[in-house]
Design a protein around this motif. Structure first.
Motif, mmCIF file in Angstrom:
data_model
loop_
_atom_site.group_PDB
_atom_site.id
_atom_site.type_symbol
_atom_site.label_atom_id
_atom_site.label_comp_id
_atom_site.label_asym_id
_atom_site.label_seq_id
_atom_site.Cartn_x
_atom_site.Cartn_y
_atom_site.Cartn_z
ATOM 1 N N GLU A 62 0.808 -1.404 0.069
ATOM 2 C CA GLU A 62 0.094 -0.020 -0.089
ATOM 3 C C GLU A 62 0.768 1.201 -0.112
ATOM 4 O O GLU A 62 1.829 1.125 0.329
ATOM 5 C CB GLU A 62 -0.840 -0.096 1.233
ATOM 6 N N THR A 63 0.282 2.400 -0.581
ATOM 7 C CA THR A 63 0.959 3.662 -0.266
ATOM 8 C C THR A 63 -0.069 4.645 0.505
ATOM 9 O O THR A 63 -1.449 4.596 0.348
ATOM 10 C CB THR A 63 1.198 4.400 -1.712
ATOM 11 N N PHE A 64 0.330 5.296 1.343
ATOM 12 C CA PHE A 64 -0.614 6.243 2.250
ATOM 13 C C PHE A 64 0.033 7.655 1.813
ATOM 14 O O PHE A 64 1.142 7.799 1.592
ATOM 15 C CB PHE A 64 -0.268 6.123 3.755
ATOM 16 N N LYS A 65 -1.033 8.583 2.255
ATOM 17 C CA LYS A 65 -0.724 10.124 1.744
ATOM 18 C C LYS A 65 -0.671 10.716 3.205
ATOM 19 O O LYS A 65 -1.606 10.821 3.762
ATOM 20 C CB LYS A 65 -1.585 10.501 1.049
ATOM 21 N N TYR A 66 0.469 11.365 3.319
ATOM 22 C CA TYR A 66 0.196 12.302 4.530
ATOM 23 C C TYR A 66 0.250 13.930 3.943
ATOM 24 O O TYR A 66 1.239 13.875 3.096
ATOM 25 C CB TYR A 66 1.220 11.919 5.516
ATOM 26 N N GLU A 67 -0.268 14.744 4.590
ATOM 27 C CA GLU A 67 -0.195 15.985 3.934
ATOM 28 C C GLU A 67 -0.503 17.081 5.302
ATOM 29 O O GLU A 67 -1.456 16.984 6.080
ATOM 30 C CB GLU A 67 -1.126 16.116 2.927
ATOM 31 N N PHE A 68 0.613 17.995 5.539
ATOM 32 C CA PHE A 68 0.315 19.164 6.604
ATOM 33 C C PHE A 68 1.219 20.109 6.009
ATOM 34 O O PHE A 68 2.070 20.249 5.305
ATOM 35 C CB PHE A 68 0.602 18.397 7.765
ATOM 36 N N THR A 69 0.836 21.212 6.771
ATOM 37 C CA THR A 69 1.635 22.582 6.724
ATOM 38 C C THR A 69 2.692 22.593 7.770
ATOM 39 O O THR A 69 2.460 22.337 8.918
ATOM 40 C CB THR A 69 0.853 23.764 6.691
ATOM 41 N N LEU A 70 4.295 23.033 7.370
ATOM 42 C CA LEU A 70 5.134 23.115 8.370
ATOM 43 C C LEU A 70 5.117 24.429 9.261
ATOM 44 O O LEU A 70 5.191 25.495 8.587
ATOM 45 C CB LEU A 70 6.370 22.845 7.779
ATOM 46 N N VAL A 71 4.790 24.348 10.512
ATOM 47 C CA VAL A 71 4.631 25.588 11.276
ATOM 48 C C VAL A 71 5.802 25.832 12.059
ATOM 49 O O VAL A 71 5.613 27.030 12.808
ATOM 50 C CB VAL A 71 3.198 25.508 12.040
ATOM 51 N N GLN A 72 6.720 25.000 12.183
ATOM 52 C CA GLN A 72 8.027 25.080 13.040
ATOM 53 C C GLN A 72 9.346 25.468 12.024
ATOM 54 O O GLN A 72 8.982 25.222 10.893
ATOM 55 C CB GLN A 72 8.148 23.931 13.833
ATOM 56 N N ASN A 73 10.370 25.479 12.673
ATOM 57 C CA ASN A 73 11.697 25.280 11.992
ATOM 58 C C ASN A 73 12.517 24.435 13.070
ATOM 59 O O ASN A 73 12.385 24.443 14.202
ATOM 60 C CB ASN A 73 12.349 26.443 11.381
ATOM 61 N N GLY A 74 13.365 23.737 12.468
ATOM 62 C CA GLY A 74 14.430 23.057 13.286
ATOM 63 C C GLY A 74 14.587 21.660 12.934
ATOM 64 O O GLY A 74 14.523 21.300 11.545
ATOM 65 N N THR A 75 15.319 20.816 13.601
ATOM 66 C CA THR A 75 15.784 19.527 13.264
ATOM 67 C C THR A 75 15.019 18.346 13.982
ATOM 68 O O THR A 75 14.715 18.204 15.175
ATOM 69 C CB THR A 75 17.262 19.274 13.982
ATOM 70 N N PHE A 76 14.167 17.795 13.181
ATOM 71 C CA PHE A 76 13.356 16.708 13.616
ATOM 72 C C PHE A 76 13.578 15.323 12.891
ATOM 73 O O PHE A 76 14.532 15.381 12.368
ATOM 74 C CB PHE A 76 11.851 17.155 13.175
ATOM 75 N N MET A 77 12.773 14.383 13.024
ATOM 76 C CA MET A 77 12.802 13.154 12.771
ATOM 77 C C MET A 77 11.807 12.546 11.839
ATOM 78 O O MET A 77 10.630 12.930 12.135
ATOM 79 C CB MET A 77 13.411 12.288 13.700
ATOM 80 N N TYR A 78 11.967 11.487 11.064
ATOM 81 C CA TYR A 78 10.878 10.640 10.812
ATOM 82 C C TYR A 78 11.303 9.107 11.121
ATOM 83 O O TYR A 78 12.250 8.706 11.014
ATOM 84 C CB TYR A 78 10.261 10.951 9.441
ATOM 85 N N HIS A 79 10.275 8.341 11.569
ATOM 86 C CA HIS A 79 10.495 6.855 11.894
ATOM 87 C C HIS A 79 9.148 6.159 11.906
ATOM 88 O O HIS A 79 8.011 6.964 12.133
ATOM 89 C CB HIS A 79 11.372 6.917 13.333
ATOM 90 N N PRO A 80 9.191 4.876 11.854
ATOM 91 C CA PRO A 80 7.789 4.173 11.958
ATOM 92 C C PRO A 80 7.421 4.128 13.309
ATOM 93 O O PRO A 80 8.111 4.226 14.237
ATOM 94 C CB PRO A 80 8.187 2.729 11.678
ATOM 95 N N HIS A 81 6.128 4.216 13.819
ATOM 96 C CA HIS A 81 5.295 4.092 14.799
ATOM 97 C C HIS A 81 4.389 2.833 14.640
ATOM 98 O O HIS A 81 3.198 2.847 15.279
ATOM 99 C CB HIS A 81 4.584 5.264 15.329
ATOM 100 N N ALA A 82 5.098 1.752 14.154
ATOM 101 C CA ALA A 82 4.355 0.390 14.272
ATOM 102 C C ALA A 82 5.376 -0.545 14.221
ATOM 103 O O ALA A 82 6.488 -0.511 13.361
ATOM 104 C CB ALA A 82 3.581 0.296 12.706
ATOM 105 N N ASP A 83 5.323 -1.474 15.210
ATOM 106 C CA ASP A 83 6.422 -2.349 15.442
ATOM 107 C C ASP A 83 7.686 -1.481 15.239
ATOM 108 O O ASP A 83 8.782 -2.080 14.950
ATOM 109 C CB ASP A 83 6.506 -3.623 14.516
#
Lengths: 410, 410, 410
Positions: free
Chosen positions: B118-139
């Protein structure tokens, strides 16, 4: 050249005008060669008595672990001779110092290793002030774990934040199986001994201060675990975190300061609260000595009958320990007069006598002793509580609710 | 709808105007869909060469671990398509981002799992600046441990604190038994490999800078252990701790910055001190590769006689290692020309050649190379110390005191 | 004397005017004796239900672990009676409090141990405000590990920084082998259960807030490990680190706050982002329940054929778990309706039902529930995402590159 250095070290008397108190240790003397302060570190194996009767095979500098504290002033030109009396190459890294790249001490990258028997010369100008370290950067996993590390403290040219008592405590953890003398440098996390300045309470000297004095305690850590150091009876300010001094309005106010590997922390406070105040790592196992952790869990076990059965076969059996908690252990394995049970040879004490019974803290533990009146900074003995300021028993008994899992069989 | 996305990704050329340098990695390209920046992450198993000849079975994004760095600007509208090519469900959590709850990526709580294929779509507006991460939140225990994580860096609309070189380093620890290729995600604390951007020194690209440039290094950690990162030769300022940029007068001045799980840290400094400066985790085992810790401790053992006896039965036996320390190990198991002993297949190197002999640091280690003159940011080779600025041997020998426990038998 | 105290506790009604919300717990009532607030703590063994059907043998105060939250005001004179219903001596240390030395609670150093059946009286004036703790300082390795600890919160005389919702969460890790009920206090690092207020999700009460409210969350840790607590959907400010409140312009802005042993941390933020936001320790194993870590690693194993062979001999065998990841585990061992497999008795759940499938987080995990409209602070149920604000599947499929090590056999 050789005769020149020998001349310096043998004939001219060493100078020492430091103000740092490194409990159970000392600052490193130096000689002046013109405008240059000349220090001499000798890396070598040593045997150190961590606690009365408990000897540990370490590596250190000039006979001690941690090595003697190097003290100098911002702007000083320093020359540090390092002689290697280990059986393998070493180097010294001046941790946190801003210096020429060739003086930084990483073996292979900044210099070749100092071979056994060799002496290397490091020379640079101190452009900072603060609490720094020195330690090997060659086989550092082994060499640091064996005790090679020390403070490098640079006083500011002009001290706008003077203190009355300036203490330095190096944190270290060790893995020394019971009955052995040599630490295991392969260990990553399962340590069983934890020290301030490579000494175990009660052998460590207390921090003594007069009421009203300004106190600084500097902590350093070059090992694997982080240590949250808790001081009782005070809020303190964290005044330095490895680099420049922190402006007063920015300093953290804490009661526990966590010192991670590779970090130093300075804390400061006014000694306005008299007493004998515990200062210790708050990881409760780090104030224990040489715990064994593979013991069965018998908390709450109903031992009636069981003990009698064991005694049938082992008449000298004195009873199961740990059914009601581990408190009785401190009575049984303590170091001194209260000792009630024979212990293995060369073992660190568990428990020692205090003014109100056995003190159960060892390892990363010492006492800040603040007194109204002091004629010297020698250990003033135990604090006497003013009348009405001590917790005390009162004649009150509350009916105990029965608890299904914890037997009432003390 | 499907053809619309395919159209975008196949025909319109990807854009990339990032300024982040992620050593041995890259930033993720995007396409514009009107005002929306569209990124595409593909979660998938990969095989990655951590060091020459040492291959590891990982999970990552778009062929790499960490996944490519996502760069965008405060105020941007972003759409991130996530395709799951794993064999189990996944999600993506945008760690630290302020966004609508339904975009937060916690499986079960904020969305259902993205099923394999499957492919999922995430969409949002960036209201901050800085150093962040992405990673899974399933298993996540498994998926993060296998390498699924990446930087999400949001540049400010107006950059009031520009830097010349802006590096990003993701910290990770792995448990890969010697001779195996697949990390063990069940491991909680007994890790044996430690990486910057899932690469081991010497394969990691150095951080190259011109003297006088302003440098930023961003660190991120999504694993289990904390990592105190030490930079040699500099004091630096910690300019960000996960949220808003810290005002200059409030920034900590440090020489070691501890990055705990779930944290990011930005540090900044002026590269005014030329040289080859070590940058590494200060837990000494974290700059070792694939140590085995269940070895017997033979430090100080008197091996005379013993080695001869062993040779009688094993004629090819070359001698006991570890009696004088572990330094010789780096000579024996090193990666390159200095290799003197055959090693098991698919093993990470221990030691590599440097300008002054074997560099003993691997794992969480790289080099900041600061030079007066640079024509490019390619690796400038080893630093040459100006005359008189390097530690050197002097002709001085001090009598060695005999030490009872450490034999003089090198 | 005895009758005096009994009089107080039996006849005068207890007062409680606290504002702290300690989820799944309560604040400790007190009585006034003139100007003195009199509290009563009873140390005792208890059995606590950590999760539905999962019971743990603990030690605590007044029937609970953590003990009830003590709330008072700066300037208050407090008297705290401590009755010992354990089978071994105890004391109470008022962690972080500035008080007379004899009230500090270190056994042997500041007082003798409170013997089983005894009651001790502590009395002192509160000269600070902030988030502090109480815990034993006698056999603390055992007593704290068994659950003896609690908040001691001192409100300022004048509250210049009021909040609408003021939560308190005590962090704790436990080692309870599967199928057992009594924690192992000898454990130093290999814990397998991690709790907020000694409760496991989903039994823990959510943190409920109205949109726009000012929120404070206070964390405390008296155990062995550090816990980086991550809040989703928000940047927060760290307003206190154990001592005095931090001035606003100096507060760290973070998304994860690390709480080490012996430390407390206060964080604050405006609840302006509605939704169900995960709040958890970011060490991924700390949101797992009772993991076993000595399992073989079969990630990527080609199970075709193998499973059939096993089924020949074990007809009830349902298939190998872990070939494609551990995600399926949450389906199999979950706590509620989705349970598909029998589990051992007295075991903590792994996984629980959420609005979008199984929530895989347990242990150190709870949910901040922020809503536009609330009529009460009872659990408002699951958040409903406004249209267009939730990640969703799109009809896009990307060809999967073959990966040599991960079989495509779901």
């Amino acid at each position: 050249m050789r005769s020149f250095y020998l001349f310096i070290f043998l004939i001219i008397s060493f100078q020492l005008n430091g103000s740092i108190i490194t409990p159970n240790n000392r600052s490193l003397p130096f000689v002046m060669d013109g405008e240059v302060k000349v220090f001499h570190l000798i890396a070598e194996p040593i045997t150190k008595e961590f606690a009365p009767g408990f000897f540990v095979n370490c590596w250190g500098y000039n006979g001690s672990t941690p090595g003697p504290t190097i003290e100098a002033y911002e702007g000083d030109r320093v020359r540090i001779l390092v002689t290697n009396h280990l059986n393998e190459p070493t180097t010294v890294h001046w941790h946190g110092l801003i210096l020429p790249n060739g003086m930084d001490g990483v073996v292979g990258l900044n210099q070749r290793g100092i071979q056994p028997g060799e002496t290397f010369k490091y020379e640079f100008t101190l452009v900072q002030n603060g609490t720094f370290m020195y330690h090997p950067h060659a086989d550092e996993m082994t060499q640091i774990a064996m005790g090679m590390e020390g403070f490098f403290i640079i006083h500011p040219k002009e001290d706008n934040f003077p203190v009355d008592r300036d203490f330095a405590i190096f944190l270290h953890e060790w893995k020394i199986p019971i009955g052995q003398k040599t630490p295991m440098p392969f260990e990553m996390f399962d340590f069983n001994l934890f020290t301030f300045n490579s000494i175990l309470y009660p052998k460590i000297e207390p921090l003594v201060a007069k009421k009203g004095e300004k106190i600084r305690i500097r902590f350093a850590n070059a090992m694997m675990d982080s240590h949250p150091i808790h001081l009782h009876g005070y809020e303190f300010n964290v005044t330095r975190k490895g680099g420049k001094r922190i402006a007063e309005q920015v300093q953290d106010s804490q009661v526990t300061v966590t010192v991670s590997p590779g970090e130093t922390r300075d804390i400061e406070f006014i000694a306005d609260n008299p007493g004998d105040w515990a200062l210790h790592c708050h990881k409760s196992h780090h104030t224990m000595n040489q715990m064994q952790h593979n013991l069965p869990n018998i908390l709450g076990l109903n031992k009636k009958g069981l003990e009698e059965k064991i005694k049938k076969f082992f008449p000298n059996f004195t009873g199961l320990m740990g059914v009601n908690g581990m408190g009785e252990m401190f009575q049984m394995f303590g170091s001194h007069d209260h000792l009630t049970m024979p212990t293995p040879e060369n073992i660190a004490p568990i428990g020692s006598p205090g003014p109100h019974g056995v003190i159960e803290l060892n390892g990363m533990f010492t006492i800040l002793k603040v007194r109204e009146n002091l004629t010297s900074y020698d250990d003033p003995g135990w604090y006497e509580n003013p009348s009405g300021t001590q917790a005390e028993a009162i004649p009150m008994s509350i009916d105990k609710k029965p608890c299904s899992w914890m037997q009432s069989s003390p």
